[in-house]
Each structure stands twice: as C-alpha cells, then as structure tokens.
Write a protein that holds these residues in place. Structure first.
Motif, mmCIF file in Angstrom:
data_model
loop_
_atom_site.group_PDB
_atom_site.id
_atom_site.type_symbol
_atom_site.label_atom_id
_atom_site.label_comp_id
_atom_site.label_asym_id
_atom_site.label_seq_id
_atom_site.Cartn_x
_atom_site.Cartn_y
_atom_site.Cartn_z
ATOM 1 N N ARG A 156 0.828 -1.204 0.000
ATOM 2 C CA ARG A 156 0.000 0.000 0.000
ATOM 3 C C ARG A 156 0.865 1.257 0.000
ATOM 4 N NH1 ARG A 156 -2.601 1.911 4.629
ATOM 5 N NH2 ARG A 156 -0.527 1.619 5.566
ATOM 6 N N ASP A 157 1.871 1.272 0.848
ATOM 7 C CA ASP A 157 2.760 2.432 0.937
ATOM 8 C C ASP A 157 3.556 2.618 -0.352
ATOM 9 O OD1 ASP A 157 1.809 2.849 3.476
ATOM 10 O OD2 ASP A 157 3.530 1.902 4.476
ATOM 11 N N GLN A 158 3.954 1.503 -0.952
ATOM 12 C CA GLN A 158 4.692 1.595 -2.208
ATOM 13 C C GLN A 158 3.801 2.119 -3.333
ATOM 14 O OE1 GLN A 158 6.753 -1.999 -3.288
ATOM 15 N NE2 GLN A 158 7.753 -1.074 -5.067
ATOM 16 N N ALA A 161 3.494 5.820 -3.080
ATOM 17 C CA ALA A 161 4.682 6.479 -3.611
ATOM 18 C C ALA A 161 4.675 6.468 -5.136
ATOM 19 C CB ALA A 161 5.941 5.791 -3.079
ATOM 20 N N MET A 162 4.236 5.378 -5.722
ATOM 21 C CA MET A 162 4.171 5.282 -7.185
ATOM 22 C C MET A 162 3.124 6.229 -7.750
ATOM 23 S SD MET A 162 4.655 1.135 -7.432
ATOM 24 C CE MET A 162 4.455 0.989 -9.210
ATOM 25 N N ALA A 163 2.048 6.441 -7.004
ATOM 26 C CA ALA A 163 1.029 7.403 -7.438
ATOM 27 C C ALA A 163 1.586 8.812 -7.486
ATOM 28 C CB ALA A 163 -0.183 7.342 -6.511
ATOM 29 N N ASP A 164 2.621 9.070 -6.670
ATOM 30 C CA ASP A 164 3.272 10.386 -6.633
ATOM 31 C C ASP A 164 4.473 10.465 -7.566
ATOM 32 O OD1 ASP A 164 1.490 11.444 -4.797
ATOM 33 O OD2 ASP A 164 2.653 10.719 -3.069
ATOM 34 N N GLY A 165 4.636 9.425 -8.405
ATOM 35 C CA GLY A 165 5.725 9.452 -9.379
ATOM 36 C C GLY A 165 6.908 8.593 -9.027
ATOM 37 N N GLY A 166 6.838 7.860 -7.919
ATOM 38 C CA GLY A 166 7.940 7.000 -7.522
ATOM 39 C C GLY A 166 8.062 5.775 -8.410
ATOM 40 N N ASP A 167 9.220 5.115 -8.334
ATOM 41 C CA ASP A 167 9.471 3.926 -9.143
ATOM 42 C C ASP A 167 8.889 2.681 -8.478
ATOM 43 O OD1 ASP A 167 10.886 5.413 -11.018
ATOM 44 O OD2 ASP A 167 12.797 5.153 -9.936
ATOM 45 N N GLY A 168 8.652 1.672 -9.307
ATOM 46 C CA GLY A 168 8.161 0.408 -8.789
ATOM 47 C C GLY A 168 7.912 -0.560 -9.921
ATOM 48 N N ASP A 169 8.000 -1.847 -9.620
ATOM 49 C CA ASP A 169 7.770 -2.888 -10.614
ATOM 50 C C ASP A 169 6.290 -3.271 -10.569
ATOM 51 O OD1 ASP A 169 7.604 -5.224 -12.117
ATOM 52 O OD2 ASP A 169 9.608 -5.891 -11.525
ATOM 53 N N VAL A 170 5.526 -2.695 -11.494
ATOM 54 C CA VAL A 170 4.074 -2.900 -11.485
ATOM 55 C C VAL A 170 3.718 -4.364 -11.663
ATOM 56 C CG1 VAL A 170 1.884 -2.250 -12.544
ATOM 57 C CG2 VAL A 170 3.745 -0.589 -12.416
ATOM 58 N N ALA A 171 4.374 -5.010 -12.613
ATOM 59 C CA ALA A 171 4.054 -6.411 -12.903
ATOM 60 C C ALA A 171 4.320 -7.295 -11.691
ATOM 61 C CB ALA A 171 4.859 -6.891 -14.104
ATOM 62 N N ALA A 172 5.433 -7.032 -10.999
ATOM 63 C CA ALA A 172 5.766 -7.843 -9.827
ATOM 64 C C ALA A 172 4.760 -7.623 -8.701
ATOM 65 C CB ALA A 172 7.184 -7.513 -9.351
ATOM 66 N N LEU A 173 4.362 -6.373 -8.495
ATOM 67 C CA LEU A 173 3.384 -6.077 -7.450
ATOM 68 C C LEU A 173 2.031 -6.708 -7.764
ATOM 69 C CD1 LEU A 173 4.181 -2.341 -6.656
ATOM 70 C CD2 LEU A 173 4.539 -4.303 -5.149
ATOM 71 N N GLN A 174 1.622 -6.614 -9.025
ATOM 72 C CA GLN A 174 0.345 -7.221 -9.401
ATOM 73 C C GLN A 174 0.385 -8.734 -9.205
ATOM 74 O OE1 GLN A 174 -0.840 -7.204 -13.524
ATOM 75 N NE2 GLN A 174 -3.009 -7.003 -12.983
ATOM 76 N N ASN A 210 -4.059 2.220 -11.813
ATOM 77 C CA ASN A 210 -4.487 3.280 -10.909
ATOM 78 C C ASN A 210 -3.883 3.010 -9.531
ATOM 79 O OD1 ASN A 210 -5.832 5.169 -9.328
ATOM 80 N ND2 ASN A 210 -7.711 5.026 -10.521
ATOM 81 N N PHE A 211 -2.671 3.509 -9.334
ATOM 82 C CA PHE A 211 -1.952 3.228 -8.090
ATOM 83 C C PHE A 211 -2.652 3.826 -6.872
ATOM 84 C CE2 PHE A 211 1.584 3.550 -11.332
ATOM 85 C CZ PHE A 211 1.712 2.184 -11.487
ATOM 86 N N LEU A 212 -3.161 5.035 -7.028
ATOM 87 C CA LEU A 212 -3.796 5.695 -5.887
ATOM 88 C C LEU A 212 -5.065 4.951 -5.465
ATOM 89 C CD1 LEU A 212 -3.821 8.000 -3.888
ATOM 90 C CD2 LEU A 212 -5.065 9.385 -5.569
ATOM 91 N N ALA A 213 -5.890 4.554 -6.437
ATOM 92 C CA ALA A 213 -7.117 3.819 -6.114
ATOM 93 C C ALA A 213 -6.792 2.482 -5.454
ATOM 94 C CB ALA A 213 -7.954 3.601 -7.368
ATOM 95 N N ALA A 214 -5.737 1.823 -5.931
ATOM 96 C CA ALA A 214 -5.341 0.549 -5.337
ATOM 97 C C ALA A 214 -4.866 0.742 -3.902
ATOM 98 C CB ALA A 214 -4.243 -0.096 -6.173
#
Length: 226
Positions: A156-158, A161-174, A210-214
C-alpha cells in the motif's frame, strides 16, 4: 477449516435475533443497466455466477453499493454481522443458498406485525437482487488476510509512492497481490474472494494502472478487517 451455517440456522437467527425494526428505511434504488437482463420470472440460482469475469466484476461493484445502501444497517458493513441479523457471508454459494436468499429478498420478513426486513423484490428488482447476492457470496472469511496484512501495508505504501511518481515494478506487485488473493477463502464456499488484494491487483492491471485507487482500496479494506 471453513465453516458454513446450515440454512435452517439462518431461519432460526432471523426469527430470534433481529431485534430492531428495519422497515422504516426506504430502499435505495440501484442502477443495474450495465448488467445482463435475467427475465421477468424470478430465478432460484444466481445468474451472474457463471457469465464471465466482466459480468461477475460488474455485479460485485453494483452489489457492493446496493448492499451498503440497503442492507448494511442490519447485516453489517462488508457483510460482517454484529449479531443483529444473520451473517450472510456463510450462506452457501449454490442453488440451495440462493433459494433462501431470493425468497427473503422478495418477500422480506415480519414478526409480530413488525417489519424486520422490507420486501425488496418489487422495489429493487431481480437484477439488483442478484448483484447484491454476488457481492455477498464473494466476501472473505474471517481472518483470511491476517498473515498477509504486514506485507499488504508495505505494498500500500509503495503504491502511494508510485502514485506520486515513484518507481516500482508494477508487474511484480500485481503478481504478488494476485498470489495473495488466490489464498483467500470465502465464507460461502464461492471459489474466488473479492478481497482487497484481489481489488488492488485488478486496479493496477491493464494499460492504465491506478496506483492511488489501489492504495486507497488497501487502506479501507485493511482498516475494515481490523
């Protein structure tokens, strides 16, 4: 071990524990236009259970809103009953449970001349009935996300951060959220639980995650389970 109450128990609870009248609350209309038609004759089995993912997810979304507007006062937010009325999460997700549910939805429940539950059938219609049923039967059983909660908070915290432009591996998180979601059992025995992990995985999928909604779905869902 999953535990589901026998149908007779629901009848007993409905007769003995619904202490507060509910009939003075006007049912709130539901917009079911995006759901497939089911005909005029009332069915005895949930028609949205086997019509594919899109219909199933639409039914859950509409049923979520409809339940919380019309049913949560007695049956509890998120279908977690506080004892006032039956805990509908444990109503079996099959024809036997559907028959009990739809009869009560249509005709309501009156005891000693007092309306404990309004008759929703003519007011809301059959599509609304089955949308609410779909939402109810996909509720996770108690404690199903307890072990995963610390990691879900990190995710959730990650996502925030991604909703604010931070980096992250979307596929891995999903993939991780989907893996957690697959371990969650429903109270009803339905094969897939509409858990917060499932919703978050869905919200960050596709071409426009939609990182923020998630993140918000995880915040609200985890708060509700604690």
């Amino acid at each position: 071990m999953m535990f589901r109450l026998p149908l007779a128990t629901f009848g007993l609870i409905a007769t003995t524990t619904m202490a507060f009248a509910h009939g003075d609350v006007a049912p709130q209309p539901m917009d079911t236009d995006t759901l497939p038609d089911v005909g005029e004759e009332w069915l005895i089995e949930n028609p949205y259970r086997g019509q594919g993912d899109d219909v199933w997810k639409t039914a859950i979304e509409i049923g979520d809103s409809g339940y919380n507007q019309n049913c949560a006062r007695c049956h509890g937010l998120g279908v977690v009953s506080g004892g006032l009325a039956p805990d509908l999460r444990y109503l079996e997700a099959e024809e036997y449970g559907d028959e009990w549910y739809v009869e009560r939805f249509q005709t309501g429940y009156t005891q000693n001349g007092i309306t404990k539950m309004p008759a929703f059938g003519e007011l809301l219609g059959q599509k609304a009935a089955w949308a609410i049923r779909t939402y109810i039967e996909t509720r996770p059983d108690d404690g199903e996300l307890d072990d995963a909660t610390p990691r879900l908070i990190q995710i959730r915290d990650q996502l925030k951060a991604m909703a604010d432009g931070g980096d992250g591996d979307v596929a891995a998180l999903q993939a991780e959220l989907s893996s957690i979601a697959e371990t969650v059992e429903t109270g009803s025995g339905a094969p897939i639980a509409d858990s917060v992990a499932f919703r978050a995985a869905y919200l960050i999928g596709g071409d426009e995650p939609n990182f923020l909604a998630a993140a918000e779905a995880l915040t609200i869902g985890l708060s509700a389970t604690n």
